[in-house]
Design a protein around this motif. Structure first.
Motif, short mmCIF file in Angstrom:
data_model
loop_
_atom_site.label_atom_id
_atom_site.label_comp_id
_atom_site.label_asym_id
_atom_site.label_seq_id
_atom_site.Cartn_x
_atom_site.Cartn_y
_atom_site.Cartn_z
N ASN A 43 31.41 27.45 134.20
CA ASN A 43 31.22 28.36 135.33
C ASN A 43 32.61 28.71 135.88
OD1 ASN A 43 30.95 29.33 138.05
ND2 ASN A 43 28.86 28.54 138.08
N GLU A 44 33.00 29.97 135.79
CA GLU A 44 34.35 30.38 136.18
C GLU A 44 34.65 30.11 137.66
OE1 GLU A 44 35.53 34.29 134.95
OE2 GLU A 44 34.61 34.02 132.98
N LYS A 45 33.64 30.24 138.53
CA LYS A 45 33.84 29.99 139.96
C LYS A 45 34.13 28.51 140.21
CE LYS A 45 31.18 33.85 141.74
NZ LYS A 45 30.03 34.26 142.55
N VAL A 46 33.43 27.64 139.51
CA VAL A 46 33.67 26.20 139.65
C VAL A 46 35.04 25.85 139.10
CG1 VAL A 46 32.88 23.90 138.96
CG2 VAL A 46 31.21 25.64 139.62
N GLN A 47 35.42 26.43 137.97
CA GLN A 47 36.73 26.15 137.40
C GLN A 47 37.83 26.62 138.33
OE1 GLN A 47 37.56 24.31 134.69
NE2 GLN A 47 39.60 24.52 135.56
N LYS A 48 37.65 27.77 138.96
CA LYS A 48 38.64 28.27 139.91
C LYS A 48 38.82 27.29 141.07
CE LYS A 48 39.87 32.51 142.39
NZ LYS A 48 40.37 32.00 143.61
N LEU A 49 37.73 26.69 141.51
CA LEU A 49 37.80 25.68 142.57
C LEU A 49 38.62 24.47 142.10
CD1 LEU A 49 36.81 24.76 145.38
CD2 LEU A 49 34.83 23.78 144.23
N HIS A 50 38.38 24.03 140.88
CA HIS A 50 39.17 22.93 140.31
C HIS A 50 40.65 23.30 140.27
CE1 HIS A 50 35.95 20.26 139.06
NE2 HIS A 50 35.33 21.26 138.44
N ASP A 51 40.94 24.52 139.83
CA ASP A 51 42.33 24.97 139.69
C ASP A 51 43.05 25.01 141.03
OD1 ASP A 51 41.86 25.29 137.00
OD2 ASP A 51 41.61 27.46 137.10
N GLU A 52 42.33 25.26 142.10
CA GLU A 52 42.95 25.37 143.41
C GLU A 52 43.28 24.02 144.04
OE1 GLU A 52 40.17 27.87 145.47
OE2 GLU A 52 40.94 29.68 144.51
N PHE A 53 42.76 22.92 143.49
CA PHE A 53 43.06 21.59 144.03
C PHE A 53 44.49 21.17 143.74
CE2 PHE A 53 38.38 20.73 143.98
CZ PHE A 53 38.26 20.43 145.32
N ILE A 54 44.99 21.55 142.57
CA ILE A 54 46.32 21.12 142.14
C ILE A 54 47.11 22.34 141.68
CG2 ILE A 54 47.60 19.73 140.47
CD1 ILE A 54 45.19 17.87 140.37
N GLU A 55 48.35 22.42 142.09
CA GLU A 55 49.18 23.60 141.82
C GLU A 55 49.40 23.85 140.33
OE1 GLU A 55 53.69 25.23 142.74
OE2 GLU A 55 53.05 23.30 143.52
N ASN A 56 49.68 22.82 139.57
CA ASN A 56 50.07 22.99 138.18
C ASN A 56 49.00 22.56 137.19
OD1 ASN A 56 52.68 24.07 138.58
ND2 ASN A 56 53.37 22.06 139.21
N THR A 57 47.76 22.81 137.51
CA THR A 57 46.68 22.39 136.62
C THR A 57 46.68 23.20 135.33
OG1 THR A 57 44.29 22.03 136.49
CG2 THR A 57 44.99 23.96 137.66
N VAL A 58 46.36 22.53 134.23
CA VAL A 58 46.21 23.22 132.95
C VAL A 58 44.85 22.95 132.35
CG1 VAL A 58 48.66 23.39 132.40
CG2 VAL A 58 47.41 21.39 131.70
N THR A 59 44.25 21.83 132.69
CA THR A 59 42.93 21.49 132.17
C THR A 59 42.26 20.51 133.12
OG1 THR A 59 41.71 20.92 130.15
CG2 THR A 59 43.62 19.55 130.68
N ASN A 60 41.07 20.09 132.81
CA ASN A 60 40.34 19.12 133.63
C ASN A 60 40.37 17.76 132.94
OD1 ASN A 60 39.63 21.33 135.21
ND2 ASN A 60 37.68 21.60 134.19
#
Length: 65
Positions: A43-60
């Motif tokens: 789900n792109e919206k959920v992934q975007k939320l994950h991405d916003e937690f950490i500045e330099n995220t590349v994966t989960n």
């Protein structure tokens, strides 16, 4: 790797992935990219939320409770 990384945080998420793959993978770069993207939430919206937690995220990194 002996030199400090400069400008990594300024790269896009895709740019960060490409930098990591270029620096640390010599063979099967497409497989390495697919592996990193394989942990993204479908789900792109959920992934975007994950991405916003950490500045330099590349994966989960999924961990069980």
């Amino acid at each position: 790797m002996t030199n400090p990384i400069k400008g990594f945080s300024k790269l896009s998420k895709q740019g960060k992935i490409e930098w990591i793959v270029d620096q640390y993978f010599t063979d099967n770069k497409e497989d390495a990219i697919a592996l990193l993207k394989g942990y993204w939430h479908e789900n792109e919206k959920v992934q975007k939320l994950h991405d916003e937690f950490i500045e330099n995220t590349v994966t989960n990194f999924l961990t069980p409770y």
